[in-house]
Write a protein that holds these residues in place. Structure first.
Motif, PDB file in Angstrom:
ATOM      1  N   ALA A  15       4.854   3.922   0.665  1.00  0.00           N
ATOM      2  CA  ALA A  15       3.401   3.738   0.581  1.00  0.00           C
ATOM      3  C   ALA A  15       2.941   3.769  -0.874  1.00  0.00           C
ATOM      4  O   ALA A  15       2.101   2.967  -1.286  1.00  0.00           O
ATOM      5  CB  ALA A  15       2.696   4.812   1.398  1.00  0.00           C
ATOM      6  N   ALA A  16       3.496   4.687  -1.663  1.00  0.00           N
ATOM      7  CA  ALA A  16       3.100   4.812  -3.065  1.00  0.00           C
ATOM      8  C   ALA A  16       3.546   3.596  -3.879  1.00  0.00           C
ATOM      9  O   ALA A  16       2.865   3.186  -4.813  1.00  0.00           O
ATOM     10  CB  ALA A  16       3.692   6.085  -3.666  1.00  0.00           C
ATOM     11  N   ALA A  17       4.679   3.008  -3.503  1.00  0.00           N
ATOM     12  CA  ALA A  17       5.190   1.858  -4.237  1.00  0.00           C
ATOM     13  C   ALA A  17       4.313   0.625  -4.026  1.00  0.00           C
ATOM     14  O   ALA A  17       4.175  -0.202  -4.924  1.00  0.00           O
ATOM     15  CB  ALA A  17       6.626   1.563  -3.813  1.00  0.00           C
ATOM     16  N   GLY A  18       3.740   0.489  -2.840  1.00  0.00           N
ATOM     17  CA  GLY A  18       2.777  -0.569  -2.558  1.00  0.00           C
ATOM     18  C   GLY A  18       3.340  -1.973  -2.542  1.00  0.00           C
ATOM     19  O   GLY A  18       4.547  -2.195  -2.566  1.00  0.00           O
ATOM     20  N   PRO A  19       2.440  -2.958  -2.525  1.00  0.00           N
ATOM     21  CA  PRO A  19       2.841  -4.356  -2.405  1.00  0.00           C
ATOM     22  C   PRO A  19       3.642  -4.877  -3.600  1.00  0.00           C
ATOM     23  O   PRO A  19       4.428  -5.804  -3.463  1.00  0.00           O
ATOM     24  CB  PRO A  19       1.528  -5.112  -2.254  1.00  0.00           C
ATOM     25  CG  PRO A  19       0.439  -4.158  -2.516  1.00  0.00           C
ATOM     26  CD  PRO A  19       1.006  -2.775  -2.501  1.00  0.00           C
ATOM     27  N   GLU A  20       3.456  -4.288  -4.764  1.00  0.00           N
ATOM     28  CA  GLU A  20       4.219  -4.722  -5.937  1.00  0.00           C
ATOM     29  C   GLU A  20       5.714  -4.472  -5.720  1.00  0.00           C
ATOM     30  O   GLU A  20       6.553  -5.300  -6.086  1.00  0.00           O
ATOM     31  CB  GLU A  20       3.729  -4.000  -7.199  1.00  0.00           C
ATOM     32  CG  GLU A  20       4.532  -4.299  -8.443  1.00  0.00           C
ATOM     33  CD  GLU A  20       4.504  -5.767  -8.873  1.00  0.00           C
ATOM     34  OE1 GLU A  20       5.384  -6.152  -9.657  1.00  0.00           O
ATOM     35  OE2 GLU A  20       3.622  -6.528  -8.429  1.00  0.00           O
ATOM     36  N   MET A  21       6.055  -3.340  -5.109  1.00  0.00           N
ATOM     37  CA  MET A  21       7.460  -3.051  -4.835  1.00  0.00           C
ATOM     38  C   MET A  21       8.021  -4.066  -3.840  1.00  0.00           C
ATOM     39  O   MET A  21       9.147  -4.549  -4.002  1.00  0.00           O
ATOM     40  CB  MET A  21       7.630  -1.627  -4.293  1.00  0.00           C
ATOM     41  CG  MET A  21       9.073  -1.289  -3.915  1.00  0.00           C
ATOM     42  SD  MET A  21      10.272  -1.423  -5.267  1.00  0.00           S
ATOM     43  CE  MET A  21       9.818  -0.034  -6.286  1.00  0.00           C
ATOM     44  N   ALA A  22       7.247  -4.396  -2.821  1.00  0.00           N
ATOM     45  CA  ALA A  22       7.698  -5.392  -1.838  1.00  0.00           C
ATOM     46  C   ALA A  22       7.964  -6.729  -2.525  1.00  0.00           C
ATOM     47  O   ALA A  22       8.983  -7.384  -2.267  1.00  0.00           O
ATOM     48  CB  ALA A  22       6.664  -5.548  -0.730  1.00  0.00           C
ATOM     49  N   ARG A  23       7.090  -7.125  -3.437  1.00  0.00           N
ATOM     50  CA  ARG A  23       7.265  -8.378  -4.168  1.00  0.00           C
ATOM     51  C   ARG A  23       8.548  -8.340  -4.990  1.00  0.00           C
ATOM     52  O   ARG A  23       9.326  -9.288  -5.008  1.00  0.00           O
ATOM     53  CB  ARG A  23       6.052  -8.640  -5.062  1.00  0.00           C
ATOM     54  CG  ARG A  23       6.099 -10.000  -5.766  1.00  0.00           C
ATOM     55  CD  ARG A  23       5.063 -10.128  -6.872  1.00  0.00           C
ATOM     56  NE  ARG A  23       5.253  -9.191  -7.977  1.00  0.00           N
ATOM     57  CZ  ARG A  23       6.234  -9.271  -8.890  1.00  0.00           C
ATOM     58  NH1 ARG A  23       7.131 -10.235  -8.823  1.00  0.00           N
ATOM     59  NH2 ARG A  23       6.330  -8.392  -9.861  1.00  0.00           N
ATOM     60  N   SER A  93      22.498  -1.947  -8.182  1.00  0.00           N
ATOM     61  CA  SER A  93      21.750  -1.174  -9.189  1.00  0.00           C
ATOM     62  C   SER A  93      20.524  -1.921  -9.698  1.00  0.00           C
ATOM     63  O   SER A  93      19.607  -1.310 -10.237  1.00  0.00           O
ATOM     64  CB  SER A  93      22.661  -0.792 -10.353  1.00  0.00           C
ATOM     65  OG  SER A  93      22.991  -1.932 -11.113  1.00  0.00           O
ATOM     66  N   ARG A  94      20.493  -3.229  -9.515  1.00  0.00           N
ATOM     67  CA  ARG A  94      19.318  -4.010  -9.933  1.00  0.00           C
ATOM     68  C   ARG A  94      18.229  -4.035  -8.861  1.00  0.00           C
ATOM     69  O   ARG A  94      17.137  -4.560  -9.107  1.00  0.00           O
ATOM     70  CB  ARG A  94      19.750  -5.440 -10.275  1.00  0.00           C
ATOM     71  CG  ARG A  94      20.631  -5.526 -11.495  1.00  0.00           C
ATOM     72  CD  ARG A  94      20.811  -6.945 -11.990  1.00  0.00           C
ATOM     73  NE  ARG A  94      21.128  -7.895 -10.946  1.00  0.00           N
ATOM     74  CZ  ARG A  94      22.320  -8.433 -10.726  1.00  0.00           C
ATOM     75  NH1 ARG A  94      23.328  -8.093 -11.491  1.00  0.00           N
ATOM     76  NH2 ARG A  94      22.508  -9.304  -9.760  1.00  0.00           N
ATOM     77  N   HIS A  95      18.512  -3.480  -7.674  1.00  0.00           N
ATOM     78  CA  HIS A  95      17.492  -3.483  -6.601  1.00  0.00           C
ATOM     79  C   HIS A  95      16.350  -2.548  -7.000  1.00  0.00           C
ATOM     80  O   HIS A  95      16.584  -1.390  -7.352  1.00  0.00           O
ATOM     81  CB  HIS A  95      18.109  -3.030  -5.283  1.00  0.00           C
ATOM     82  CG  HIS A  95      17.270  -3.403  -4.109  1.00  0.00           C
ATOM     83  ND1 HIS A  95      16.029  -2.838  -3.889  1.00  0.00           N
ATOM     84  CD2 HIS A  95      17.472  -4.284  -3.104  1.00  0.00           C
ATOM     85  CE1 HIS A  95      15.515  -3.354  -2.788  1.00  0.00           C
ATOM     86  NE2 HIS A  95      16.371  -4.237  -2.297  1.00  0.00           N
ATOM     87  N   PRO A  96      15.114  -3.020  -6.961  1.00  0.00           N
ATOM     88  CA  PRO A  96      13.971  -2.200  -7.383  1.00  0.00           C
ATOM     89  C   PRO A  96      13.820  -0.896  -6.603  1.00  0.00           C
ATOM     90  O   PRO A  96      13.295   0.074  -7.133  1.00  0.00           O
ATOM     91  CB  PRO A  96      12.759  -3.115  -7.139  1.00  0.00           C
ATOM     92  CG  PRO A  96      13.305  -4.491  -7.146  1.00  0.00           C
ATOM     93  CD  PRO A  96      14.696  -4.389  -6.611  1.00  0.00           C
ATOM     94  N   TRP A  97      14.276  -0.879  -5.353  1.00  0.00           N
ATOM     95  CA  TRP A  97      14.100   0.333  -4.544  1.00  0.00           C
ATOM     96  C   TRP A  97      14.839   1.527  -5.141  1.00  0.00           C
ATOM     97  O   TRP A  97      14.472   2.677  -4.915  1.00  0.00           O
ATOM     98  CB  TRP A  97      14.546   0.086  -3.099  1.00  0.00           C
ATOM     99  CG  TRP A  97      14.152   1.227  -2.241  1.00  0.00           C
ATOM    100  CD1 TRP A  97      14.978   2.172  -1.691  1.00  0.00           C
ATOM    101  CD2 TRP A  97      12.830   1.613  -1.840  1.00  0.00           C
ATOM    102  NE1 TRP A  97      14.260   3.101  -0.984  1.00  0.00           N
ATOM    103  CE2 TRP A  97      12.927   2.774  -1.067  1.00  0.00           C
ATOM    104  CE3 TRP A  97      11.569   1.073  -2.075  1.00  0.00           C
ATOM    105  CZ2 TRP A  97      11.815   3.409  -0.520  1.00  0.00           C
ATOM    106  CZ3 TRP A  97      10.467   1.714  -1.528  1.00  0.00           C
ATOM    107  CH2 TRP A  97      10.595   2.859  -0.763  1.00  0.00           C
TER     108      TRP A  97
END
Length: 112
Positions: A15-23, A93-97
């Protein structure tokens, strides 16, 4: 070799990561597909929608939610095809999550 990349974290991180993380996650997936290392993957419905199924003494036991007693849950997965573990680790390691949650990488053994 094939690897399963599990994306784990608690719901507050997502939730804190928001739509930018999904993008950013979608961008990572597109790039990994262009490189030919991502075979499949998707996010999962929230843990509150999960069902845990066990069979004990022939009886099906159905429980709401995940069985694990932890705040971190599996939120998505990717199947990677890489030459070796070090390449899989580099791709993962390059995955934003990895910046807000935990990534778990497991080899998928070939089954004869």
């Amino acid at each position: 070799m094939r690897y399963l990349l599990l994306l784990c974290g608690d719901e507050t991180a997502a939730a804190a990561a928001g739509p930018e993380m999904a993008r950013r996650c979608h961008g990572w997936a597109e790039e990994a597909e262009r490189q030919g290392v991502r075979q499949a993957g998707t996010g999962l419905a929230p843990p509150a929608e999960a069902k845990t199924i066990r069979v004990r003494d022939g009886e099906v036991l159905l429980t709401d939610g995940p069985f694990a007693e932890t705040k971190e849950q599996i939120g998505g997965y990717n199947v990677l095809e890489c030459a070796d573990r070090s390449t899989a680790v580099e791709v993962a390691s390059r995955h934003p999550w990895a910046e807000v949650g935990t990534l778990e990488l497991r080899e998928i053994p070939d089954v004869p």
